[in-house]
Design a protein around this motif. Sequence first.
Motif, PDB file in Angstrom:
ATOM      1  N   GLU A  93       0.835  -1.202   0.000  1.00  0.00           N
ATOM      2  CA  GLU A  93       0.000   0.000   0.000  1.00  0.00           C
ATOM      3  C   GLU A  93       0.871   1.254   0.000  1.00  0.00           C
ATOM      4  O   GLU A  93       1.700   1.430   0.904  1.00  0.00           O
ATOM      5  CB  GLU A  93      -0.904  -0.004   1.233  1.00  0.00           C
ATOM      6  N   PRO A  94       0.719   2.131  -0.972  1.00  0.00           N
ATOM      7  CA  PRO A  94       1.517   3.369  -1.001  1.00  0.00           C
ATOM      8  C   PRO A  94       1.256   4.226   0.231  1.00  0.00           C
ATOM      9  O   PRO A  94       0.185   4.155   0.844  1.00  0.00           O
ATOM     10  CB  PRO A  94       1.036   4.078  -2.276  1.00  0.00           C
ATOM     11  N   THR A  95       2.245   5.027   0.594  1.00  0.00           N
ATOM     12  CA  THR A  95       2.105   5.935   1.728  1.00  0.00           C
ATOM     13  C   THR A  95       2.451   7.354   1.299  1.00  0.00           C
ATOM     14  O   THR A  95       3.293   7.567   0.424  1.00  0.00           O
ATOM     15  CB  THR A  95       3.026   5.527   2.891  1.00  0.00           C
ATOM     16  N   LEU A  96       1.792   8.319   1.938  1.00  0.00           N
ATOM     17  CA  LEU A  96       2.078   9.727   1.693  1.00  0.00           C
ATOM     18  C   LEU A  96       3.175  10.152   2.663  1.00  0.00           C
ATOM     19  O   LEU A  96       2.983  10.114   3.882  1.00  0.00           O
ATOM     20  CB  LEU A  96       0.818  10.563   1.881  1.00  0.00           C
ATOM     21  N   PHE A  97       4.312  10.525   2.131  1.00  0.00           N
ATOM     22  CA  PHE A  97       5.489  10.807   2.952  1.00  0.00           C
ATOM     23  C   PHE A  97       5.572  12.297   3.263  1.00  0.00           C
ATOM     24  O   PHE A  97       5.534  13.129   2.363  1.00  0.00           O
ATOM     25  CB  PHE A  97       6.757  10.351   2.217  1.00  0.00           C
ATOM     26  N   PHE A  98       5.695  12.608   4.584  1.00  0.00           N
ATOM     27  CA  PHE A  98       5.825  13.988   5.038  1.00  0.00           C
ATOM     28  C   PHE A  98       7.181  14.175   5.704  1.00  0.00           C
ATOM     29  O   PHE A  98       7.580  13.369   6.544  1.00  0.00           O
ATOM     30  CB  PHE A  98       4.725  14.340   6.059  1.00  0.00           C
ATOM     31  N   ASP A  99       7.861  15.226   5.349  1.00  0.00           N
ATOM     32  CA  ASP A  99       9.108  15.608   6.017  1.00  0.00           C
ATOM     33  C   ASP A  99       9.238  17.130   5.932  1.00  0.00           C
ATOM     34  O   ASP A  99      10.076  17.658   5.192  1.00  0.00           O
ATOM     35  CB  ASP A  99      10.304  14.926   5.351  1.00  0.00           C
ATOM     36  N   PRO A 100       8.374  17.861   6.678  1.00  0.00           N
ATOM     37  CA  PRO A 100       8.379  19.329   6.613  1.00  0.00           C
ATOM     38  C   PRO A 100       9.773  19.889   6.929  1.00  0.00           C
ATOM     39  O   PRO A 100      10.506  19.319   7.755  1.00  0.00           O
ATOM     40  CB  PRO A 100       7.371  19.727   7.696  1.00  0.00           C
ATOM     41  N   PRO A 101      10.168  20.974   6.268  1.00  0.00           N
ATOM     42  CA  PRO A 101       9.371  21.784   5.336  1.00  0.00           C
ATOM     43  C   PRO A 101       9.425  21.297   3.882  1.00  0.00           C
ATOM     44  O   PRO A 101       8.970  21.998   2.980  1.00  0.00           O
ATOM     45  CB  PRO A 101      10.034  23.153   5.464  1.00  0.00           C
ATOM     46  N   LYS A 102       9.977  20.097   3.647  1.00  0.00           N
ATOM     47  CA  LYS A 102      10.018  19.583   2.282  1.00  0.00           C
ATOM     48  C   LYS A 102       8.602  19.231   1.806  1.00  0.00           C
ATOM     49  O   LYS A 102       7.730  18.907   2.616  1.00  0.00           O
ATOM     50  CB  LYS A 102      10.918  18.350   2.217  1.00  0.00           C
ATOM     51  N   PRO A 103       8.365  19.274   0.502  1.00  0.00           N
ATOM     52  CA  PRO A 103       7.021  18.939  -0.002  1.00  0.00           C
ATOM     53  C   PRO A 103       6.708  17.455   0.185  1.00  0.00           C
ATOM     54  O   PRO A 103       7.601  16.600   0.146  1.00  0.00           O
ATOM     55  CB  PRO A 103       7.105  19.310  -1.493  1.00  0.00           C
ATOM     56  N   SER A 104       5.451  17.158   0.425  1.00  0.00           N
ATOM     57  CA  SER A 104       5.021  15.767   0.590  1.00  0.00           C
ATOM     58  C   SER A 104       4.969  15.074  -0.775  1.00  0.00           C
ATOM     59  O   SER A 104       4.827  15.711  -1.814  1.00  0.00           O
ATOM     60  CB  SER A 104       3.648  15.721   1.250  1.00  0.00           C
ATOM     61  N   TYR A 105       5.079  13.752  -0.743  1.00  0.00           N
ATOM     62  CA  TYR A 105       4.985  12.978  -1.981  1.00  0.00           C
ATOM     63  C   TYR A 105       4.559  11.549  -1.652  1.00  0.00           C
ATOM     64  O   TYR A 105       4.726  11.067  -0.531  1.00  0.00           O
ATOM     65  CB  TYR A 105       6.318  12.964  -2.734  1.00  0.00           C
ATOM     66  N   TRP A 106       4.009  10.874  -2.640  1.00  0.00           N
ATOM     67  CA  TRP A 106       3.586   9.489  -2.486  1.00  0.00           C
ATOM     68  C   TRP A 106       4.754   8.551  -2.744  1.00  0.00           C
ATOM     69  O   TRP A 106       5.523   8.742  -3.675  1.00  0.00           O
ATOM     70  CB  TRP A 106       2.440   9.158  -3.439  1.00  0.00           C
ATOM     71  N   GLN A 107       4.862   7.532  -1.875  1.00  0.00           N
ATOM     72  CA  GLN A 107       5.825   6.454  -2.057  1.00  0.00           C
ATOM     73  C   GLN A 107       5.077   5.177  -2.402  1.00  0.00           C
ATOM     74  O   GLN A 107       4.093   4.832  -1.753  1.00  0.00           O
ATOM     75  CB  GLN A 107       6.631   6.200  -0.781  1.00  0.00           C
ATOM     76  N   GLY A 108       5.560   4.469  -3.410  1.00  0.00           N
ATOM     77  CA  GLY A 108       4.965   3.188  -3.775  1.00  0.00           C
ATOM     78  C   GLY A 108       6.053   2.201  -4.164  1.00  0.00           C
ATOM     79  O   GLY A 108       7.233   2.558  -4.242  1.00  0.00           O
ATOM     80  N   ALA A 109       5.658   0.969  -4.390  1.00  0.00           N
ATOM     81  CA  ALA A 109       6.624  -0.070  -4.759  1.00  0.00           C
ATOM     82  C   ALA A 109       5.990  -1.039  -5.745  1.00  0.00           C
ATOM     83  O   ALA A 109       4.767  -1.234  -5.748  1.00  0.00           O
ATOM     84  CB  ALA A 109       7.109  -0.819  -3.525  1.00  0.00           C
TER      85      ALA A 109
END
Length: 297
Positions: free
Chosen positions: A167-183
């Motif tokens: 299941e893909p996850t939405l990756f957060f690492d402020p202040p960097k922009p969020s993005y989806w991770q998948g495999a």
Amino acid sequence: STVQASAGLNECVQAPSAAGGASLPVVTPGDMSTVGQQLGHDLSADGAPLAPRTWDWASLSTAFDPVNGAGPGAQSQAGPKLQVVYRDNLRNYARLVSGRYPPSTSLPGQRIAVLAAQQTAARFGVHPGSHLYLPLPGGKVTIEVSGVIRPLHSSSAFWQSNTVVAEPTLFFDPPKPSYWQGAVFVGAGGLSTLQKAYFPVDIPMQWQFPLALGHVSVDQTARLEAQLNSVGAHTPTLSGPLAATSAAISFTPPTVTQTLASFQTAQNSVDGVLSLVFIGLTVIGAVVLMLAAQMVT
């Protein structure tokens, strides 16, 4: 819980050269499976209670890299990133729901065939016949989705050790922009192409051995805990093309050792309480006998 063995791809392919032989061009699926069989045999000989070998798996997992061609559902503040994973025992842990399995032979050019889990396919907007594109050090790799799978035994370590593969996850690492991770799962035929495309970037390899702990008794927990904790110091004996990589492989004791320790501590506490209860009952019995004797006299 599993016993995990790990090694870096680059160190493994270069190990034969350091031993006076020739470096390996790539690590093949057969190489990985053979090492897994030998490691499992070593662990069993050392007393590790392994589950049936049909549940072991060998894996190779890339980093998460920017990918092109995904649908709008995979777009966030930044574009999505994709991990490409190889696992040799995927068919025991998944069911094909559409399309077909990737071919066992490589595709022409910089192309690899993959399987996507249902939720990955939905998030990234792909289906059998879709294409994604990875710009890598060795050139752009075209990812061809050959099929979509549904996870089986979803609570097993196969899926829980890296939940992004299901299941893909939405990756957060402020202040960097969020993005989806998948495999996605690459087939055996694409493993060589993948390694060459990523070179010289190192790729982690792992061998996972699920444990069978259902019949472990209380009396066995201390010895088993010691055995599993000693896994980290184990040096395997290997043969074949990767024989020289023995020193490059490290073992990680399973987290279940913490559970075993807690279980043993709890059992010791219970034994202590039972001992106090037994002593108390013994004292009460003695007092009753004394009172009975006095009443008779």
